[in-house]
Design an enzyme around this catalytic site. Structure first.
Site, mmCIF file in Angstrom:
data_model
loop_
_atom_site.group_PDB
_atom_site.id
_atom_site.type_symbol
_atom_site.label_atom_id
_atom_site.label_comp_id
_atom_site.label_asym_id
_atom_site.label_seq_id
_atom_site.Cartn_x
_atom_site.Cartn_y
_atom_site.Cartn_z
ATOM 1 C CG ASP A 178 -2.053 -0.977 1.137
ATOM 2 O OD1 ASP A 178 -1.992 -1.876 0.276
ATOM 3 O OD2 ASP A 178 -2.998 -0.847 1.936
ATOM 4 C CG HIS B 171 2.015 0.023 4.569
ATOM 5 N ND1 HIS B 171 1.648 -0.934 5.479
ATOM 6 C CD2 HIS B 171 0.921 0.798 4.365
ATOM 7 C CE1 HIS B 171 0.385 -0.751 5.817
ATOM 8 N NE2 HIS B 171 -0.086 0.291 5.156
#
Ligand SMILES: [Zn+2]
Length: 340
Positions: free
Chosen positions: A146, A298
């Site tokens: 992400d 992430h």
């Protein structure tokens, strides 16, 4: 009848010879001869008719020979009747394997571009004294990254390429400018580019309780990604996850807009473990136990550092790495909303 006519013919023959001598009686023999000839003709035709009947009866015998052929045809029909039954059995045989919560992953695996390598990995694992008794069961893991694109995107893609695997990236629209090439390269090299809003701002996306701004942001980032990669993604990830900020009405609107929405099954919490990649690894190890896992990662420095270890660990656990494919979509959301 034939015998009678023949006997008549023979009986009349001497009389005909005597009458030939008399011209006055010439008409009668001619008439008689005509009668005889016509009688013969009738007899011959009767014989012919009889023969023809024999032919026809032979024909009927032939027809009766045809009957087994018809029976053969019936047998063929019966066989044809069996064929659909067999295929139904095949379908029924296939049905159980296609049912169950893991079916999507099992279906996904054969079409996963990484299958050969994954199989190689699995077979390599099978030779190891793996603690996991389900090593032969096709387990699938989706790595998802992400908040990109970022300065780490290229590094992540490079590590994925080194291992011959792909991942799913959920990108933020405001992050794209200046990193179009990274995004394009990631897409071209087989990774899926999903959507993660424009602003990632909790207040803008959720505070009103309405889906309007949320959907507007996702439509915008969708257009941006399409412009760069040539493909409009429909898989989104809600910033901070779909719970508790996205309720049923909100989800209804997402469904109406045509988006699919993935949360995750494993939260690596990598974003908070700055300088502690080992803790990211610990999080993943403690949460990995399902046949299908979707890991939230992430684009962070510590994540890049620990990524090779994550891949090695999951490989040793018997997981095949898969990338999201729209045609193999299955639901992964906290509300268990199967529409998404
Ligand atoms: Zn995020």
């Amino acid at each position: 009848m034939i015998i009678m006519m023949m006997s008549n013919n023979k009986q009349l023959e001497p009389r005909r010879k005597t009458r030939k001598k008399s011209r006055r009686r010439l008409r009668k023999p001619i008439i008689f001869l005509a009668l005889v000839l016509s009688s013969i003709a009738i007899i011959m035709s009767a014989i012919a008719a009889s023969e023809h009947m024999n032919v026809r009866s032979a024909g009927m015998n032939t027809a009766s020979v045809v009957i087994p052929k018809l029976n053969g045809g019936n047998e063929k029909n019966t066989e044809q009747g069996i064929i659909p039954g067999e295929s139904e059995q095949e379908q029924q045989t296939d049905a159980p394997s296609a049912s169950g919560s893991d079916s999507e992953a099992k279906d996904a695996l054969p079409e996963n571009s990484q299958e050969p390598e994954s199989q190689a990995d699995s077979s390599a694992n099978a030779t190891k004294p793996a603690k996991d008794s389900k090593a032969s069961v096709p387990k699938v893991v989706y790595l998802t990254f992400d908040d990109g694109p970022s300065k780490y995107t290229d590094d992540i893609v490079a590590i994925l390429n080194e291992h011959g695997i792909h991942a799913t990236f959920f990108v933020i629209g405001s992050q794209i400018k200046g990193r179009e090439d990274s995004l394009k390269a990631a897409s071209e090299q087989g990774n899926y580019i999903g959507l993660h809003s424009m602003t990632h701002d909790k207040n803008i996306l959720y505070k009103s309780g309405s889906s309007a701004k949320f959907l507007k942001e996702f439509s915008k980032v969708q257009g941006m990604v399409e412009e760069i990669t040539g493909t409009a993604p429909w898989l989104i990830r809600a910033p901070y996850g779909s719970m508790p900020q996205i309720g049923k009405e909100f989800r209804n609107d997402i469904v109406k807009a045509g988006f699919k929405m993935w949360d995750w099954t494993i939260d690596s919490k990598d974003w908070k473990y700055t300088n502690h990649p080992d803790k990211v690894m610990q999080e993943i190890k403690s949460q990995t136990h399902r046949d299908v896992e979707v890991i939230l990662l992430h684009e962070k420095k510590q994540t890049v550092e620990v990524l090779p270890q994550i891949i090695e660990y999951l490989t040793n656990k018997g997981y095949a790495f898969a990338v999201y494919k729209p045609e193999q979509h299955f639901s992964v959301n906290f509300a268990d909303d199967q529409r998404l």
